[in-house]
Design an enzyme around this catalytic site. Structure first.
Site, mmCIF file in Angstrom:
data_model
loop_
_atom_site.group_PDB
_atom_site.id
_atom_site.type_symbol
_atom_site.label_atom_id
_atom_site.label_comp_id
_atom_site.label_asym_id
_atom_site.label_seq_id
_atom_site.Cartn_x
_atom_site.Cartn_y
_atom_site.Cartn_z
ATOM 1 N N GLU A 228 -9.689 -37.501 11.727
ATOM 2 C CA GLU A 228 -10.011 -36.079 11.609
ATOM 3 C C GLU A 228 -10.384 -35.564 13.004
ATOM 4 O O GLU A 228 -10.471 -36.324 13.969
ATOM 5 C CB GLU A 228 -11.176 -35.876 10.637
ATOM 6 C CG GLU A 228 -10.857 -36.230 9.197
ATOM 7 C CD GLU A 228 -10.226 -35.089 8.409
ATOM 8 O OE1 GLU A 228 -9.924 -34.033 9.011
ATOM 9 O OE2 GLU A 228 -10.041 -35.251 7.192
ATOM 10 N N HIS B 40 -4.872 -37.594 6.778
ATOM 11 C CA HIS B 40 -4.270 -36.994 5.583
ATOM 12 C C HIS B 40 -3.254 -35.938 5.971
ATOM 13 O O HIS B 40 -3.352 -35.300 7.021
ATOM 14 C CB HIS B 40 -5.335 -36.406 4.650
ATOM 15 C CG HIS B 40 -6.072 -35.213 5.172
ATOM 16 N ND1 HIS B 40 -5.670 -33.926 4.922
ATOM 17 C CD2 HIS B 40 -7.213 -35.110 5.904
ATOM 18 C CE1 HIS B 40 -6.522 -33.077 5.480
ATOM 19 N NE2 HIS B 40 -7.463 -33.767 6.083
ATOM 20 N N HIS C 114 -9.234 -24.624 7.731
ATOM 21 C CA HIS C 114 -9.335 -23.822 6.507
ATOM 22 C C HIS C 114 -9.340 -22.324 6.782
ATOM 23 O O HIS C 114 -9.729 -21.546 5.910
ATOM 24 C CB HIS C 114 -10.584 -24.200 5.687
ATOM 25 C CG HIS C 114 -10.573 -25.612 5.193
ATOM 26 N ND1 HIS C 114 -11.351 -26.040 4.136
ATOM 27 C CD2 HIS C 114 -9.889 -26.706 5.605
ATOM 28 C CE1 HIS C 114 -11.141 -27.327 3.926
ATOM 29 N NE2 HIS C 114 -10.258 -27.752 4.807
ATOM 30 N N GLU D 84 -6.479 -35.300 0.114
ATOM 31 C CA GLU D 84 -7.812 -35.240 0.716
ATOM 32 C C GLU D 84 -8.493 -33.911 0.435
ATOM 33 O O GLU D 84 -9.703 -33.867 0.174
ATOM 34 C CB GLU D 84 -7.716 -35.481 2.223
ATOM 35 C CG GLU D 84 -9.047 -35.759 2.902
ATOM 36 C CD GLU D 84 -9.782 -34.504 3.377
ATOM 37 O OE1 GLU D 84 -10.959 -34.640 3.779
ATOM 38 O OE2 GLU D 84 -9.179 -33.412 3.356
ATOM 39 N N GLU D 85 -7.741 -32.827 0.492
ATOM 40 C CA GLU D 85 -8.348 -31.502 0.347
ATOM 41 C C GLU D 85 -8.773 -31.199 -1.085
ATOM 42 O O GLU D 85 -9.431 -30.186 -1.332
ATOM 43 C CB GLU D 85 -7.385 -30.421 0.845
ATOM 44 C CG GLU D 85 -7.048 -30.506 2.333
ATOM 45 C CD GLU D 85 -8.233 -30.218 3.245
ATOM 46 O OE1 GLU D 85 -9.348 -29.986 2.734
ATOM 47 O OE2 GLU D 85 -8.045 -30.224 4.471
ATOM 48 N N ASP E 131 -6.499 -29.686 10.604
ATOM 49 C CA ASP E 131 -7.010 -30.404 9.432
ATOM 50 C C ASP E 131 -5.866 -30.677 8.464
ATOM 51 O O ASP E 131 -5.658 -29.932 7.528
ATOM 52 C CB ASP E 131 -8.106 -29.570 8.769
ATOM 53 C CG ASP E 131 -8.844 -30.304 7.688
ATOM 54 O OD1 ASP E 131 -8.703 -31.530 7.611
ATOM 55 O OD2 ASP E 131 -9.559 -29.653 6.905
#
Length: 435
Positions: free
Chosen positions: A210, A122, A398, A185-186, A151
């Site tokens: 990932e 993603h 994140h 995706e998030e 990510d």
């Protein structure tokens, strides 16, 4: 006659030995060629990471998502893929789904074999627009830093340079190799989940890129957690905060009470995690707030645990603190857990053997640790093996000041992906559907 046959045995044995050694030698030569090519791809991959990180692409930043998807599409076309943009579906919406969702990039590469292989990653991130200037791409020793690099922008880069490796080696042993990169995706993939399941059902194997490790351990994942949320909405009564606070019903006070009495709902031994992450209340300083809202992130390993979480939450909200307030609950079961299957376990064992060719150890993660991914959405539509964690090792997803990938895992991860694709395509690595 018997004596003649006995005399011929040494030469027959030698012939069998030679015939066995020839393909082994050819395979070793092919593996050496892959090693040499992935070493050449290391520096270009770092350049690709820089290009991807320098485009901000938060899940709600449509301008940024359009820019990064255009870059990815251009690169995939240059590698020989038939590329298209796919509009997100609109039939699934969650409480925080934005009005507009980023498009997907879909590419198909035609090969000379029969196996159908799917690669996914993603391009969206959790960060707000403007944060990129606070942490631009940089390299410090053996680490590359940048917002979204772990990510999952490195996953996009690994896919691109796996394809570049295959092209440089003139290796297209697959029937079709499909790449799907999504931009939601998030936010739990509301617009792309149906596409993941549909395409996965058309393929013999799915690899998700990932992150694949930490500073001390490289791994691939055969299981991930399911995720969702709990939303509390409290309705009270507004009143003047100075002259008549007693006439109000403070929704913020009740919300604080509910959050505090639900802070112990995680059950680590069962893989249940519930953490309050977002809250809001009130409009101005001198009004008793008539409404308040909070959201908790929820992770589970087993589908039935959603029922347990819901029962616990609904029991707690009966214990109110502020009289005459109303509490509404919304529970969203967003992404399922990725489950270990016999076919994914068998394929993972082959990946472990490939890492041994490099003199390295590849560990297998067999239970969810909290992260939820689109690999699980892919598994909904297929009996084929689904492998997560094909990307680089790193840290800090994140987090806005610590996110990085380990540069020293680039070559090993490119080698792993390339060897799996060529091995599956050539029939040396079997992939079987789950029964």
């Amino acid at each position: 006659m018997l004596s003649r046959r006995l005399r011929d045995l040494p030469s027959l044995a030698a012939g069998v030995l030679v015939s066995a050694l020839v393909p082994m030698a050819a395979q070793a030569q092919s593996n050496d060629a892959i090693r040499q090519q992935v070493a050449r791809e290391k520096a270009p991959l770092i350049d690709t990471l820089r290009d991807l990180v320098n485009i901000e692409s938060g899940s709600r930043d449509i301008e940024g998502l359009n820019r990064i998807s255009e870059l990815i599409a251009t690169r995939l076309r240059a590698l020989g893929g038939a590329v298209e943009f796919v509009a997100p579906a609109t039939d699934v919406r969650f409480d925080d789904t934005p009005p507009q969702i980023g498009r997907m990039v879909l590419a198909r590469f035609q090969g000379t074999g029969t196996k159908r292989i799917m690669l996914i990653a993603h391009m969206d991130t959790v960060y707000e627009k403007g944060m990129g200037a606070q942490q631009p791409f940089r390299i410090d020793g053996d680490k590359a830093y940048g917002l979204g690099i772990a990510d999952d922008k490195h996953g996009v880069a690994v896919i691109l340079h796996t394809l570049a490796t295959l092209k440089a080696l003139n290796a297209q042993p697959y029937g079709v190799l499909t790449v799907l990169i999504n931009g939601d995706e998030e936010i739990s993939s509301p617009g792309s989940r149906a596409m993941f399941a549909k395409l996965a059902g058309e393929h013999d194997v799915v690899f998700s890129f990932e992150g694949g490790g930490t500073d001390t351990s490289e791994f691939i994942r055969l299981a991930t957690s399911g995720n969702g949320d709990v939303i509390l909405r409290v309705t009270g009564r507004a009143s003047h905060a100075g002259s008549a606070p007693e006439q109000g019903r403070n929704a913020l006070t009740e919300l604080a009470h509910q959050i505090l009495q639900m802070q112990d709902l995680s059950i680590p031994e069962r893989g249940i995690k519930l953490n309050w992450t977002v809250a809001s209340a009130g409009t101005v300083r001198n009004i008793i707030p008539s409404s308040a809202e909070a959201m908790a992130d929820v992770r589970v390993l087993n589908p039935e645990d959603w029922d347990l979480v819901e029962a616990l939450v609904r029991e707690r909200i009966t214990r109110t603190r502020v009289a005459d307030t109303k509490i509404d609950v919304i529970i969203e079961r967003r992404r399922p857990a990725l489950a270990v299957t016999p076919s994914s376990r068998a394929l993972a064992n082959q990946a472990v053997q490939i890492y041994r060719e490099l003199g390295k150890t590849l560990n297998l993660t067999l239970t969810g640790t909290g992260g939820g991914t689109d690999a699980a959405l892919s598994q909904l539509g297929t009996r084929a093996p689904v492998i997560e964690g094909m990307g680089l090792s790193g840290f800090g997803a994140h987090s806005n000041d610590r996110e990085y990938i380990n540069i020293n895992t680039i070559e090993s991860r490119l080698y792993l992906a390339t060897r799996l694709i060529t091995g599956i395509g050539q029939g040396q690595i079997p992939v079987e559907p789950n029964r």
